[in-house]
Write a protein that holds these residues in place. Sequence first.
Motif, PDB file in Angstrom:
ATOM      1  N   GLY A 164       0.792  -1.219   0.000  1.00 20.66           N
ATOM      2  CA  GLY A 164       0.000   0.000   0.000  1.00 20.66           C
ATOM      3  C   GLY A 164       0.825   1.270   0.000  1.00 20.66           C
ATOM      4  O   GLY A 164       0.263   2.366  -0.094  1.00 20.66           O
ATOM      5  N   GLY A 165       2.156   1.110   0.164  1.00 16.85           N
ATOM      6  CA  GLY A 165       2.994   2.293   0.225  1.00 16.85           C
ATOM      7  C   GLY A 165       2.709   3.123   1.454  1.00 16.85           C
ATOM      8  O   GLY A 165       2.814   4.355   1.429  1.00 16.85           O
ATOM      9  N   ILE A 166       2.353   2.476   2.542  1.00 22.28           N
ATOM     10  CA  ILE A 166       1.940   3.159   3.762  1.00 22.28           C
ATOM     11  C   ILE A 166       3.063   3.059   4.784  1.00 22.28           C
ATOM     12  O   ILE A 166       3.499   1.953   5.123  1.00 22.28           O
ATOM     13  CB  ILE A 166       0.661   2.524   4.335  1.00 22.28           C
ATOM     14  CG1 ILE A 166      -0.409   2.409   3.252  1.00 22.28           C
ATOM     15  CG2 ILE A 166       0.155   3.298   5.532  1.00 22.28           C
ATOM     16  CD1 ILE A 166      -1.553   1.510   3.628  1.00 22.28           C
ATOM     17  N   PRO A 167       3.555   4.134   5.315  1.00 27.10           N
ATOM     18  CA  PRO A 167       4.632   4.071   6.314  1.00 27.10           C
ATOM     19  C   PRO A 167       4.131   3.534   7.651  1.00 27.10           C
ATOM     20  O   PRO A 167       2.992   3.748   8.039  1.00 27.10           O
ATOM     21  CB  PRO A 167       5.102   5.517   6.428  1.00 27.10           C
ATOM     22  CG  PRO A 167       3.940   6.340   5.984  1.00 27.10           C
ATOM     23  CD  PRO A 167       3.214   5.528   4.950  1.00 27.10           C
ATOM     24  N   ILE A 168       5.036   2.857   8.339  1.00 28.38           N
ATOM     25  CA  ILE A 168       4.740   2.255   9.648  1.00 28.38           C
ATOM     26  C   ILE A 168       5.581   2.948  10.704  1.00 28.38           C
ATOM     27  O   ILE A 168       6.765   3.247  10.502  1.00 28.38           O
ATOM     28  CB  ILE A 168       5.033   0.743   9.618  1.00 28.38           C
ATOM     29  CG1 ILE A 168       3.913   0.005   8.868  1.00 28.38           C
ATOM     30  CG2 ILE A 168       5.179   0.174  11.017  1.00 28.38           C
ATOM     31  CD1 ILE A 168       4.116  -1.476   8.764  1.00 28.38           C
ATOM     32  N   LYS A 169       4.967   3.195  11.861  1.00 26.82           N
ATOM     33  CA  LYS A 169       5.669   3.833  12.973  1.00 26.82           C
ATOM     34  C   LYS A 169       6.737   2.886  13.516  1.00 26.82           C
ATOM     35  O   LYS A 169       6.440   1.775  13.960  1.00 26.82           O
ATOM     36  CB  LYS A 169       4.672   4.182  14.077  1.00 26.82           C
ATOM     37  CG  LYS A 169       3.579   5.151  13.628  1.00 26.82           C
ATOM     38  CD  LYS A 169       2.498   5.295  14.698  1.00 26.82           C
ATOM     39  CE  LYS A 169       1.365   6.190  14.199  1.00 26.82           C
ATOM     40  NZ  LYS A 169       0.257   6.307  15.172  1.00 26.82           N
ATOM     41  N   GLN A 170       7.975   3.317  13.485  1.00 23.13           N
ATOM     42  CA  GLN A 170       9.090   2.453  13.879  1.00 23.13           C
ATOM     43  C   GLN A 170       9.249   2.329  15.388  1.00 23.13           C
ATOM     44  O   GLN A 170       9.980   1.472  15.866  1.00 23.13           O
ATOM     45  CB  GLN A 170      10.373   2.985  13.265  1.00 23.13           C
ATOM     46  CG  GLN A 170      10.389   2.927  11.751  1.00 23.13           C
ATOM     47  CD  GLN A 170      10.168   1.532  11.212  1.00 23.13           C
ATOM     48  OE1 GLN A 170      11.024   0.663  11.376  1.00 23.13           O
ATOM     49  NE2 GLN A 170       9.035   1.315  10.557  1.00 23.13           N
ATOM     50  N   GLY A 171       8.549   3.156  16.142  1.00 24.32           N
ATOM     51  CA  GLY A 171       8.638   3.053  17.592  1.00 24.32           C
ATOM     52  C   GLY A 171       7.808   1.919  18.167  1.00 24.32           C
ATOM     53  O   GLY A 171       7.904   1.612  19.354  1.00 24.32           O
ATOM     54  N   ILE A 172       6.977   1.317  17.319  1.00 23.21           N
ATOM     55  CA  ILE A 172       6.090   0.248  17.789  1.00 23.21           C
ATOM     56  C   ILE A 172       6.590  -1.089  17.248  1.00 23.21           C
ATOM     57  O   ILE A 172       6.697  -1.272  16.026  1.00 23.21           O
ATOM     58  CB  ILE A 172       4.642   0.508  17.331  1.00 23.21           C
ATOM     59  CG1 ILE A 172       4.151   1.855  17.856  1.00 23.21           C
ATOM     60  CG2 ILE A 172       3.728  -0.609  17.825  1.00 23.21           C
ATOM     61  CD1 ILE A 172       2.780   2.251  17.360  1.00 23.21           C
ATOM     62  N   ALA A 173       6.909  -2.018  18.155  1.00 19.00           N
ATOM     63  CA  ALA A 173       7.325  -3.371  17.769  1.00 19.00           C
ATOM     64  C   ALA A 173       6.120  -4.301  17.869  1.00 19.00           C
ATOM     65  O   ALA A 173       5.125  -3.993  18.543  1.00 19.00           O
ATOM     66  CB  ALA A 173       8.443  -3.860  18.677  1.00 19.00           C
TER      67      ALA A 173
END
Length: 809
Positions: free
Chosen positions: A667-676
């Motif tokens: 989807g080309g949607i960025p994911i928050k990297q602070g959440i594992a």
Amino acid sequence: MKEPLDAASLCKTFDLNFLSDAAILSEKDDIIGQPRAVKSLETGLNISHVGYNIFVSGAAGTGKLTAIKQFLGKRAGLQPAPSDWCYVNNFGDPYRPKIISLPAGHARNFRSDIKKLIDEARSALKKAFTSEEFSEHREAIVDKMKRKQNELLSVLDEEAKKENLTFRTSPMGIFIIPVKNGKAIDETEAGKLTDKEIKAIREKQEKFNKRLDNYLDERRKIEKAAQEEIDDLGRKAALFAIDALIRERKSAYQSLGDIVTYLDEIKEDILHNIPAFLDGESKQNQAKALFGGENDEESLLAKYDVNILTDNTDMIGAPLIIEPNPTFTNLVGKMEKESRFGALLTNFSLIKAGALHRANGGYLVLPALELLRNPLAYDSLKRCLKSKHIEIEEATDSLGILSAKTLKPEPVPLNIKVVLMGDSHIYSLLYELDNEFRELFKIKADFDTAMELNESAIKSYAGFIGKLVKEEKLLPAGKPAVERILQYGCRLIEHQEKLSTRFGKIADILREASYYAGLEGTAEITALHIERAIEEKFYRSNLLQEKLNDMTKEGSISIETEGERTGQVNGLSVIDIGDIAFGHPNKITVSTDMGRDGIIDIEREAKLGGPIHSKGVMILSGYLYEQFGKQTPVSISARIVFEQSYAGVDGDSASSTELYAILSSLGGIPIKQGIAVTGSVNQKGEVQAVGGINEKIEGYFEVCRLKGLTGNQGVIIPLQNVRHLMLKKNIIDAVNEKKFRIWAVNNIDEGIEILTGMHAGTADSKGEYEPNTVKFLVNNRLKEVTAKLKEFSIGQNGRVPAKAYKNSL
């Protein structure tokens, strides 16, 4: 959007108002939290038929051995002590010693009685054979013999004179000598004889030799008759001397038939070996060669010794024997050897008992793994249990090789309950591969690693603490310490409504907490001391975790805890190094483009992925087909990789993480990297529980702490794992302060919304998703890929290959 969990759900707390100080100080002797195992043990112990021995199965540290010792100890204390067993000489065949059973505690008296009997018999015999009456009877027999011999000699002498012959005796025999003029012819006169005279003398001598032989035969008969008369006299005298002694002992042991028989055999042996009791050195030397002894007297008495195999004089109840090293000889006994004149000799007095003898009439506990490791031990145990006898033999005889003449002791009747201790893996192997095991160990007592958390369980824990404190002289534990121990018990089993039964680990924490309390000079163990013991125990072994965290902090291991990325998610894994396990994040990335390869697991392609991990990756294809393949062919190539992972990867707990990364990439949607993220997923998009949840959260929290807590960091876990949370206080504090968050999701939709901040999307009746949602963007991307793939196929071939189009579906 799903709200994060509140701090109250992150760790179990306890209200111990119902628990009195007396309850903490009381002792708990029962088996705690093992009702199934207790019922199995009672069944096996109460059935006396062959084969109802017990295999105690369970994980290490559940207190199996301690519990079994207590359980069997109580039961054994209520039963009568078993018989004593002794080996005695077999006078008919010394190589086959006989076994004798006596009531408990009577073996020592029996041995003392036999020794006293032999001493008294020796004295009585010496007195009888040195008495004046015996000497007179013996002299009368000897005089009578001499008179008869003299009479024969006189007759022979008269016959010789008539033939002008005489005879002389010497050590070389009897010589016949001619007589002339009343005198024996000497050598000088013999030389003057004519041939005729010599021939006549020789004829007389040959004729008289026959008469001489008859004389010698008669003489030997007289001597033999006299000797028999003397022997009979001696036997009667000996019998008269010892008969009263034997009768006295037989009367004392009249209810024990084996001993009565043995006393009769002693009497017969004494009567047949009277010279050995008097002055017969040859007999003594024979005894010394066979039975040993420091001197001739000891050698003589050795064959009348009593070898006490088992002595239950001091036994209260039935025996309970725990044999940690069940070798062949430690189990069935052995025959020791003595070196004599360069040869190894043995006799019945050197037979030694094994664990089966000592436990006979009671209980024998053996470690299954050690039993299987020792050659011949397991087979010998089965043989004894099947035959209900203990047969002591040499190991070479058991193997059927290098058989030499040695003792063959009479087998000892066996009445015993054997308890094997091992894990479930050993039990399964034995049950599957050994038919005899199934017949001999029909009862399985399975020790669980967990128990239900209720008021009764809490009191049992308190009782266990009280008992350990008393037995090992530890400092007493207050209620706060008990609560922290209860939390540790929940943490060990990873469940808020269960307690661990790994009491070995609980005991270790209490011992160490008592040590730390002692260092501080406090009067009791507090919650802080328990916490310190737990942290110190972890610290002693977490060097690897610290190294990994340092590498992560400095950037050698790339883990992003801020910002947003497309096709990239922080997964969580557990590293188990034996004594501890800890969590650590892994960067998982996904790249997607058009193609028909489907989802490619690079870990599997590199032969670093295990079968369970590969299965989890394959499930992702099922989810994509389920969500997007009904209207549009799913024609993509997606490559998944654990970045900077150089060891094997297994398990499916990262499958939801991988799916989030795929959806982000498509989807080309960025994911928050602070959440594992952790959690497995099924084809319907439901997130499923995983193991090691506390270690994973704590491991990621530590990385975030080192890099700096921002308030935007946290972990997504399966909803089913909430009941497994028993997190450390520093995480609970961070959650309370809004510096760290934990979300529990039920499905992929809830998780992707947290990671992206975008609504997941719901399909309408036509399978279309509302705009500006995750699934809308993914579905559009799949449609674009399919269209381009068709264009590419047409451009290559001028038409769409039917097979290729079918595969894309």
